[in-house]
Design a protein around this motif. Structure first.
Motif, short mmCIF file in Angstrom:
data_model
loop_
_atom_site.label_atom_id
_atom_site.label_comp_id
_atom_site.label_asym_id
_atom_site.label_seq_id
_atom_site.Cartn_x
_atom_site.Cartn_y
_atom_site.Cartn_z
N LEU A 109 0.97 -1.05 -0.03
CA LEU A 109 -0.08 -0.05 -0.08
C LEU A 109 0.77 1.27 -0.12
N THR A 110 1.84 1.34 0.85
CA THR A 110 2.91 2.34 0.78
C THR A 110 3.54 2.55 -0.64
N VAL A 111 3.95 1.59 -1.28
CA VAL A 111 4.53 1.77 -2.56
C VAL A 111 3.51 2.29 -3.35
N ALA A 112 2.40 1.82 -3.66
CA ALA A 112 1.27 2.13 -4.27
C ALA A 112 0.88 3.55 -4.09
N ALA A 113 0.90 3.94 -2.93
CA ALA A 113 0.69 5.54 -2.38
C ALA A 113 1.94 6.56 -3.00
#
Length: 469
Positions: A262-266
């Motif tokens: 999720l952090t990479v996607a954000a």
């Protein structure tokens, strides 16, 4: 007795076992401290004080895997390496990936320029094979392979990376190279025959570049279970570090992986900035996982993390791509079933990949799996575990120690005068093999070692001369 001799006799002695970056950075940070500091006895089995094996390579194509701006040897001076390189007449920027041989020169110079007054640092070439607590004093006696011994008030195990672990199907020498970083190990590979490297990580990258550079027609095969190569660093301009908010307590491996995705996607899918941002927090995240989840991480996730975390310079990546395009480097995914000698010129290797069996004819086999994680390949560490002076780290990785690097004995009690840093702390910290982590540990350890120069330590170290018995 002269005043100088009296001062020397009253000054505690710290023995540092190792000659590479870990040992150098401990010595440099300790000697840079203001006020009285202990004497240092630096013991390296290869006599490579300052450079160690990692930075004694003479191949200019072996590059650092971290930018110069992050490779300073001084914790409170991030530009120290860049300024030093420029003082040598080199045009260097913080974004450059310097040759490892140049970094070895830098570490040697760092050791020389912080050595202090005469007699402050003694360099010794020898192999420490035993460590025994002194029964009548708060210190240690170090036994060397040549039969000599030395007494020290404190000992730092700055042994760096261990040799590669033993492979289950090692063929007889000389066609097999068990440790490619041993000095002169590759000198005999001069016949142009194909080479099979077991492993596809950082070690393989350097080996492939060196071996193909020595012979214009040589072909290299590299085999590993996953067949994964280290990812290249992002070319300039570098993306900024991602903004991260660490996951909440408690933490499971499943939750950790979900948070990472999720952090990479954000971050727009840009993973370089995420990896760089999370790197300082890896030891804390590692500690928060249960033992079962840490074991699952090593089995299922570790290799994928490592190829993204331990990246290679763009120049090295370009060389590897060119070798593959020219058919001189083949990356294989699978495992070895059997090895047989073929006449006098080579080996026949049976490779299993995806349920298929194939035979590979090569002249040489090299163990390129990288450093062993367990204490088994280091005789000194193994002997300390056997004697109960130390115990293996979590999951059998390295040595167990408290957060400051004090080695724990078999009962889990931290020693007051036996320390380690860097790769031996992998089980405790996991992320602990790169210069930024080792530099921070060395600075913190120097603060702890400086205490041995206090008056209450001086009295009990009165006899701690660095003289063989």
């Amino acid at each position: 007795m002269s005043d100088r001799a009296a001062r020397s006799q009253n000054t505690p002695l710290v023995a540092v076992v190792g000659g590479g970056a870990s040992a150098t950075l401990v010595a440099a940070h300790l000697l840079r401290r203001a006020g009285p500091v202990p004497r240092l006895l630096l013991i390296d089995r290869c006599g490579l004080h300052g450079r160690g094996q990692a930075y004694s390579t003479e191949d200019p194509n072996h590059l650092l895997n971290v930018r110069a701006m992050n490779m300073s040897g001084v914790q409170d001076d991030p530009g120290h390496l860049v300024h030093w390189a420029r003082s040598q007449g080199l045009e260097v920027s913080g974004d450059d990936f310097l040759p490892r041989t140049l970094y070895g020169r830098y570490l040697r110079d760092l050791l020389d320029t912080t050595a202090g007054r005469p007699g402050q640092v003694t360099e010794l070439t020898g192999t420490v094979v035993s460590l025994v607590a002194e029964p009548s004093a708060a210190g240690w006696r170090l036994g060397l392979a040549d039969g000599t011994s030395y007494r020290a008030d404190a000992v730092v195990l700055a042994v760096g990376n261990q040799a590669p672990g033993r492979l289950p199907w090692e063929p007889p020498r000389p066609r097999y190279i068990a440790d490619p970083w041993r000095r002169g190990a590759l000198d005999g590979i001069d016949d142009g025959e194909p080479v099979l490297i077991v492993g596809t990580g950082l070690t393989m990258v350097d080996l492939a570049i060196s071996l193909t550079g020595r012979h214009p027609d040589r072909v290299v095969y590299a085999l590993s279970r996953h067949g994964l190569l280290p990812r290249p660093h992002h070319p300039p301009p570098r993306p900024p570090e991602a903004r991260i908010v660490l996951p909440a307590e408690p933490l499971t491996l499943r939750e950790l992986l979900r948070w990472a995705r999720l952090t990479v996607a954000a971050n727009g899918g840009e993973w370089h900035g995420f990896v760089d941002a999370v790197r300082p927090h890896v030891p804390a995240l590692w500690q928060r996982l249960s033992e079962a989840d840490r074991r699952r991480f090593l089995t299922l996730v570790a290799r994928h993390w490592e190829v993204h975390r331990h990246r290679i310079p763009p120049a090295s990546a370009a060389r590897i791509d060119a070798l593959r395009a020219a058919g001189r480097l083949h990356i294989l995914r699978g495992s070895i079933d059997d090895i047989r000698a073929v006449a006098e010129r080579g080996l026949s290797v049976r490779v299993r990949s995806g349920g298929k069996i194939s035979n590979l004819e090569v002249g040489w086999l090299i163990n390129g799996t990288g450093p062993a994680a367990t204490p088994g390949t280091d005789m000194l560490l193994s002997s300390l575990v056997t004697a109960g002076i130390a115990r293996p780290g979590p999951l059998g990785l390295g040595l167990d120690a408290d957060p400051d690097g004090a080695v724990r004995d078999a009962a889990g009690r931290p020693h007051e005068n036996l320390f380690t840093l860097g790769p031996p702390l992998r089980g405790v910290r996991y992320e602990t093999t790169a210069i930024p982590e080792i530099r921070a540990q060395a600075a913190a350890l120097a603060d702890r070692l400086i205490l041995f120069s206090r008056p209450d330590h001086r009295e009990r170290s009165r006899q701690s001369q660095p003289t063989p018995f």
